[in-house]
Design an enzyme around this catalytic site. Structure first.
Site, PDB file in Angstrom:
ATOM      1  N   LYS B  64       0.862  -1.197   0.000  1.00 57.12           N
ATOM      2  CA  LYS B  64       0.000   0.000   0.000  1.00 57.12           C
ATOM      3  C   LYS B  64       0.894   1.242   0.000  1.00 57.12           C
ATOM      4  O   LYS B  64       1.874   1.312   0.780  1.00 57.12           O
ATOM      5  CB  LYS B  64      -0.874  -0.024   1.244  1.00 57.12           C
ATOM      6  CG  LYS B  64      -1.868   1.149   1.363  1.00 57.12           C
ATOM      7  CD  LYS B  64      -2.720   0.969   2.621  1.00 57.12           C
ATOM      8  CE  LYS B  64      -3.809   2.041   2.691  1.00 57.12           C
ATOM      9  NZ  LYS B  64      -4.695   1.842   3.857  1.00 57.12           N
ATOM     10  N   SER B 139      -9.619   1.922   2.951  1.00 61.83           N
ATOM     11  CA  SER B 139      -8.764   2.661   2.064  1.00 61.83           C
ATOM     12  C   SER B 139      -7.735   1.804   1.322  1.00 61.83           C
ATOM     13  O   SER B 139      -7.096   2.316   0.403  1.00 61.83           O
ATOM     14  CB  SER B 139      -8.027   3.747   2.844  1.00 61.83           C
ATOM     15  OG  SER B 139      -7.192   3.170   3.817  1.00 61.83           O
ATOM     16  N   SER B 163      -9.844  -0.393   7.145  1.00 65.64           N
ATOM     17  CA  SER B 163      -9.309  -0.196   5.800  1.00 65.64           C
ATOM     18  C   SER B 163      -8.670  -1.402   5.149  1.00 65.64           C
ATOM     19  O   SER B 163      -8.343  -1.343   3.968  1.00 65.64           O
ATOM     20  CB  SER B 163      -8.293   0.956   5.807  1.00 65.64           C
ATOM     21  OG  SER B 163      -8.976   2.179   5.971  1.00 65.64           O
TER      22      SER B 163
END
Lengths: 97, 464
Positions: B64, B139, B163
């Protein structure tokens, strides 16, 4: 509980060092008012004898030996490399006043 | 021969084949899906030529783009950090490399990890691989989509209020939020510092356990990490669950939860009961309070964490300004997207004089009550289970202008974040033709029990 007004949003934006357009102030006022109205339900919960959750990790006085680390995270040159403006070994900024 | 579908199988395949397969798959699928912001083709190929040892030897892993790597850029999916190249890497990256993993690229996310759909990325949305008109969740949408679409077997995400778990549920993969303090946050761009955790995203429970074994553990550079030893989580995958007490909070099946989603989760729980586990109905009355508590604390901490971004030390959007203060205001006004600005406004408001006692301090006290509620519950049960998300993946654009609706999408994940306990999402079936996850949470630093229950569920549903 104070209602969210455009003046409050503008004051808070200044505190947060954010320049907002008038449209952004208007939109933020409406959306924040709705959100905080929904969140106001927590005011009714009795917390008179409850301490705040200051310690979430459970760690107390987490320390390491006070010695220089043998390696450095990054060189001085590497840290300056990404800056938009440098002068000698310093990052150059605009005047404050 | 088809691509391996577990890390254990992949360890028997040469690293260069694994890397080429990933790169080919990314090339085939990512033009539309947009899981990746940057792919490290050259460095991954070079790494694949070196001898690799360790539990992840030769395994390509996607990261990420909130986690600092010295390869490529670390942007947090924000214009503010668009050109930022980190001079050092996060501890979790070092640990992955020491385990033999190959970093294949950086994945898309909601800007600064603030969001539940990856629509708030400054560089475009990541689409759900099951239906590209829908969100991948957020996210950590990019990392999840990369695993769900077969681009990689493993990825790292971060989970502050759901997330990793929420997108994992929406895309049908395994995603884990460890106990707060289990994994180092050093080198991870901060959103809510009392909530953030890095966690694995994989296709199987055992692979997630393997990845967590690698990244977990004390780090001198993160004073909030626990010095408790890291168990061999993989040993618990396959352990019998006879007598395991599974708490099922009635508040997690309220009218806000889609009936078909609830039915999938209840079917999964019934199967666990039939296999010998004991279902225990719980009542957790503070569940509804977790959403305001979470967002007030997270946004307050975010407003503090984002205060450092002044556009002076790293490249930032070019602005004309008369003096330093005006430069700050304009740089931050231009560099941050709408949800990040909303976070700064809400957080600054909740912390400011005259309002802090009623908002932030009250949220912090209610947080203590929520944590106690879970500690009490775990005196009766070994794990707690329920849905991850009240709904399946929603249409792109359907909530982007309604931040409150977006926040309420996290209603079932934020309670565990607020309490600091570990939780994961494991695929449980489908509703409306889209994936549904089962969420399983365990007491603090008891991830092994969570993996035990999740692996048992996975074995019961294998082949479905």
């Amino acid at each position: 509980m104070n209602a969210i007004t455009p003046e409050i949003v503008a004051t808070v934006a200044a505190l947060g060092r954010l320049k907002l357009t008038p449209d952004e102030v208007e939109s933020a006022t409406e959306k924040l008012a709705g959100i905080l109205d929904n969140f106001s339900s927590i005011q009714a919960i009795d917390t008179a004898t409850t301490p705040p959750a200051d310690d979430v990790s459970g760690r107390k006085n987490a320390a390491r030996p006070d010695v220089s680390a043998p390696e450095t995270l990054a060189s001085h040159a590497a840290l300056l490399e990404g800056a938009p403006a440098v002068e000698d070994t310093q990052i150059k900024v605009q005047s404050i006043f | 021969m088809g691509a391996p579908d577990t890390i254990e199988a992949a360890l028997r395949v040469p690293a260069r084949e694994l890397v080429e397969h990933s790169l080919e798959r990314i090339k085939e699928t990512d033009g539309d899906m947009h899981a990746f912001l940057e792919v490290f083709s050259d460095s991954a190929r070079a790494e694949a030529e070196k001898k690799k040892t360790g539990p992840l030897a030769g395994i390509p892993v996607a990261i990420k783009d909130l986690i600092c790597t010295t390869e490529g850029h670390t942007t947090a999916a924000s214009r503010m950090l668009e050109k930022f190249q980190s001079p050092y890497e996060a501890t979790v990256i070092t640990r992955l490399k020491q385990a033999g993993a190959i970093i294949i690229g950086k994945t898309n996310l909601d800007e600064y990890a603030m969001g539940s759909s990856t629509e708030y990325s400054a560089f475009g949305v990541t689409k759900n691989p099951h239906d590209t008109t829908r969100v991948a969740g957020g996210s950590s949408g990019g990392s999840i989509a990369a695993v769900a679409s077969g681009q990689v077997l493993a990825a790292l995400g971060t989970d502050t209020g759901g997330s990793i778990r929420q997108p994992a549920s929406l895309c049908g993969v395994v995603g884990v939020k460890p106990t707060y303090g289990r994994v180092s946050r050093f080198g991870v761009i901060a959103y809510g510092s009392s909530l953030d955790q890095v966690g694995p995203v994989t296709r199987t429970v055992k692979d997630a356990a393997r990845l967590l074994e690698v990244i977990a553990g004390h780090d001198e550079r993160d004073a909030t990490t626990s010095d408790l030893p890291v168990p061999r989580y993989t040993d618990y995958c396959g352990k019998p669950i006879m007598g395991l007490r599974i708490g099922v909070p009635k508040e997690f099946f309220s009218e806000g939860v889609d009936t078909d989603v609830a039915a999938v989760v209840k079917t999964a729980l019934a199967a666990l009961e039939k296999a010998g586990a004991k279902l225990v109905e719980l009542s957790l009355p503070l569940t509804a309070a977790a959403v305001p508590v979470y967002f007030l604390i997270a946004k307050a901490e975010a407003s503090t964490n984002l205060a450092r971004y002044d556009g002076l030390r790293f490249s930032a959007p070019a602005v004309q300004s008369a003096n330093l203060l005006e430069r700050y205001m304009k740089t931050r006004g231009h560099g941050f997207g709408p949800e990040v600005k909303r976070a700064i406004l809400m957080g600054t408001y909740a912390l400011s004089a005259g309002y802090a006692e009623a908002w932030y301090a009250q949220a912090s006290r209610v947080r203590t009550l929520i944590r106690r509620e879970y500690e009490e519950a775990f005196k009766q049960v070994d794990v707690i289970a329920g849905p991850v998300s009240p709904e399946v993946a929603f249409k792109i654009g359907s909530k982007a202008n309604d931040p409150l609706a977006m926040y309420l999408a996290d209603a079932l994940t934020v309670p565990f974040s607020v309490a600091g306990i570990p939780a994961l999402s494991v695929p449980a079936g489908a509703a409306h033709g889209l994936p549904v996850g089962l969420q399983i949470a365990a007491p603090h630093f008891k991830e092994e029990v969570m993996f035990q229950a999740a692996a048992a569920h996975e074995a019961l549903t294998a082949g479905n």
